[in-house]
Design a protein around this motif. Structure first.
Motif, PDB file in Angstrom:
ATOM      1  N   ALA A 187      57.257 -10.288  78.571  1.00 56.04           N
ATOM      2  CA  ALA A 187      57.050 -10.717  77.194  1.00 56.04           C
ATOM      3  C   ALA A 187      58.348 -10.824  76.405  1.00 56.04           C
ATOM      4  N   GLN A 188      58.348 -11.744  75.451  1.00 54.95           N
ATOM      5  CA  GLN A 188      59.434 -11.918  74.484  1.00 54.95           C
ATOM      6  C   GLN A 188      58.832 -11.946  73.085  1.00 54.95           C
ATOM      7  N   TYR A 213      58.685  -0.683  81.770  1.00 54.41           N
ATOM      8  CA  TYR A 213      59.799  -1.592  81.527  1.00 54.41           C
ATOM      9  C   TYR A 213      60.428  -1.271  80.175  1.00 54.41           C
ATOM     10  N   ASP A 214      61.751  -1.201  80.166  1.00 54.40           N
ATOM     11  CA  ASP A 214      62.458  -0.906  78.929  1.00 54.40           C
ATOM     12  C   ASP A 214      62.481  -2.136  78.030  1.00 54.40           C
ATOM     13  N   VAL A 215      62.388  -1.899  76.738  1.00 58.53           N
ATOM     14  CA  VAL A 215      62.511  -2.969  75.764  1.00 58.53           C
ATOM     15  C   VAL A 215      63.986  -3.240  75.500  1.00 58.53           C
ATOM     16  N   ALA A 223      60.961  -7.714  77.337  1.00 57.40           N
ATOM     17  CA  ALA A 223      60.725  -6.677  78.335  1.00 57.40           C
ATOM     18  C   ALA A 223      60.059  -7.300  79.540  1.00 57.40           C
ATOM     19  N   GLY A 224      60.370  -6.770  80.714  1.00 58.46           N
ATOM     20  CA  GLY A 224      59.731  -7.254  81.931  1.00 58.46           C
ATOM     21  C   GLY A 224      60.730  -7.526  83.032  1.00 58.46           C
ATOM     22  N   GLU A 225      60.218  -7.635  84.240  1.00 54.30           N
ATOM     23  CA  GLU A 225      61.061  -7.886  85.399  1.00 54.30           C
ATOM     24  C   GLU A 225      61.576  -9.316  85.384  1.00 54.30           C
ATOM     25  N   ALA A 242      54.412  -0.281  77.055  1.00 55.52           N
ATOM     26  CA  ALA A 242      54.078   0.954  77.770  1.00 55.52           C
ATOM     27  C   ALA A 242      52.600   0.998  78.157  1.00 55.52           C
ATOM     28  N   GLU A 243      51.750   0.356  77.357  1.00 57.21           N
ATOM     29  CA  GLU A 243      50.308   0.373  77.601  1.00 57.21           C
ATOM     30  C   GLU A 243      49.865  -0.683  78.622  1.00 57.21           C
ATOM     31  N   GLU A 244      50.605  -1.769  78.735  1.00 57.21           N
ATOM     32  CA  GLU A 244      50.176  -2.902  79.558  1.00 57.21           C
ATOM     33  C   GLU A 244      50.069  -2.489  81.021  1.00 57.21           C
TER      34      GLU A 244
END
Length: 384
Positions: A33-34, A3-5, A49-51, A25-27
């Motif tokens: 997350a915000q 997911y892009d930041v 980042a996230g859907e 990138a590691e998750e």
């Protein structure tokens, strides 16, 4: 899937974005997350980042709500409306039952009352109603001598302190927070989510542990009638599902002051920025003296519910134990998904990190990535 930041950072805070991007990138799973931060009342970090997540998305923040409730209490103490060393029963006579008559407001804020739950537990609908919680706890026999030990009042501390506030002011914590903190400072963090904001809310997602992690998690599940079990409402006829609790509309609508707040990282960071600094020309909510009184470690020894040591200041968690790069008088609180919000007067930093998905370990405070994220913000603030 990566997911892009998204979002922005101020000059000098590029390292914060890099740290956030490295974590995303590691998750293994999308955390949704915000991350937001202010320094001396100026926003310097606004990332996500996230859907299906944006900077303005709202999610259930669980115990981060306690920070908002205790800001209200701190304001009333600062103004002389409440006296920390007066007995709770002097404000709320019914609370004196079962040997609780000598417990002071200070001791209550230190999670020392011994009434972390009730016989038979609460339903989810009852846990959404602070007035009902307070009425049942008033007559409850404590699990230890009040004032002699402490344990995290996970679902009930906001109802207990809130009843003291209501008896003195005639108003709820939710009403005072709205009128004195949220609305004047334009804070996107709500105790009681208005229906018109419901489309911005995103449901909380469950933990997805590996088999090894799940086995470790099961080992920590408390016996229902133990002190931790009662505090976590495991003694109810139906053990509380913490994910379902945050996704329950009644909880969002009523906004119980221990666990029912809804907001985003922007809102939580702005609330803490307003607590310690000037925001948009408005003066700080709290004086340095009040922050010092509520921050710092007030509970040496072991928490009978969480097993942590030196867990609390007055209401707020003692975060410097976990994050030694923070000033001693930092005030803040974590939430069950792994989220965290705080204000550090020493660096001028107000920080907030929210997760939509539970982290592992779950329900035990801030998730591990907060250490690296918060330190990157404080480091950049000090360099600036």
């Amino acid at each position: 899937m990566s997911y892009d930041v998204q979002g922005t950072v101020a000059d000098g805070f590029e390292g914060v974005r890099e740290e956030f991007a490295a974590f995303v990138a590691e998750e293994a799973h999308d955390p949704g997350a915000q991350l937001a931060a202010y320094v001396d009342g100026r926003q310097v970090v606004d990332l996500w980042a996230g859907e299906d997540i944006s900077g303005s998305s709202l999610t259930s923040l669980y115990s981060i709500t306690k920070g908002a409730a205790h800001l209200v209490v701190a304001l009333l103490v600062q103004e002389g409306v409440l006296d920390l060393d007066r007995e709770v029963a002097a404000y709320w006579p019914e609370f004196a039952a079962e040997g609780k008559d000598r417990l002071t407001l200070r001791e209550l804020l230190e999670h020392r009352s011994g009434v972390v739950g009730v016989d038979g537990g609460f339903t989810t609908q009852e846990l959404a109603d602070d007035r009902l919680i307070a009425a049942r706890l008033a007559g409850q026999k404590p699990l230890w001598e009040p004032g002699a030990a402490y344990g995290y009042h996970a679902f009930v501390i906001g109802a207990l302190t809130g009843e003291v506030v209501r008896r003195v002011t005639g108003r709820s914590v939710r009403e005072l927070y709205e009128d004195r903190i949220r609305a004047p400072y334009g804070i996107d963090f709500h105790l009681g989510l208005p229906e018109e904001l419901e489309p911005r809310w995103r449901e909380v997602l469950p933990l997805e542990p590996t088999a090894e992690q799940l086995a470790a998690l099961r080992e920590r599940v408390a016996e229902p009638d133990s002190i931790p079990g009662i505090a976590m409402n495991a003694n109810a006829p139906e053990r509380t599902d913490i994910v379902a609790f945050g996704n329950t509309r009644a909880v969002r609508v009523l906004g119980p002051a221990s666990s029912g707040g809804v907001g985003n990282a922007r809102g939580v960071a702005r609330m803490y920025a307003a607590a310690i600094g000037t925001v948009d020309g408005r003066p700080p909510l709290l004086t340095r003296e009040t922050v010092a009184a509520f921050g710092g470690r007030r509970t040496p020894g072991t928490d009978l519910v969480t097993g942590q040591s030196g867990h609390f200041g007055l209401g707020f968690e003692y975060l410097t134990r976990r994050y030694p790069f923070l000033g001693e008088n930092t005030i803040g609180h974590s939430g069950a998904t792994g989220s965290l919000g705080f204000a550090d007067p020493a660096s001028g930093v107000a920080y907030a990190y929210t997760r939509r998905r539970f982290a592992f370990p779950s329900g035990e405070g801030a998730s591990p990535e907060n250490g690296r994220l918060a330190e990157s913000v404080v480091r950049a603030a000090r360099a600036a």
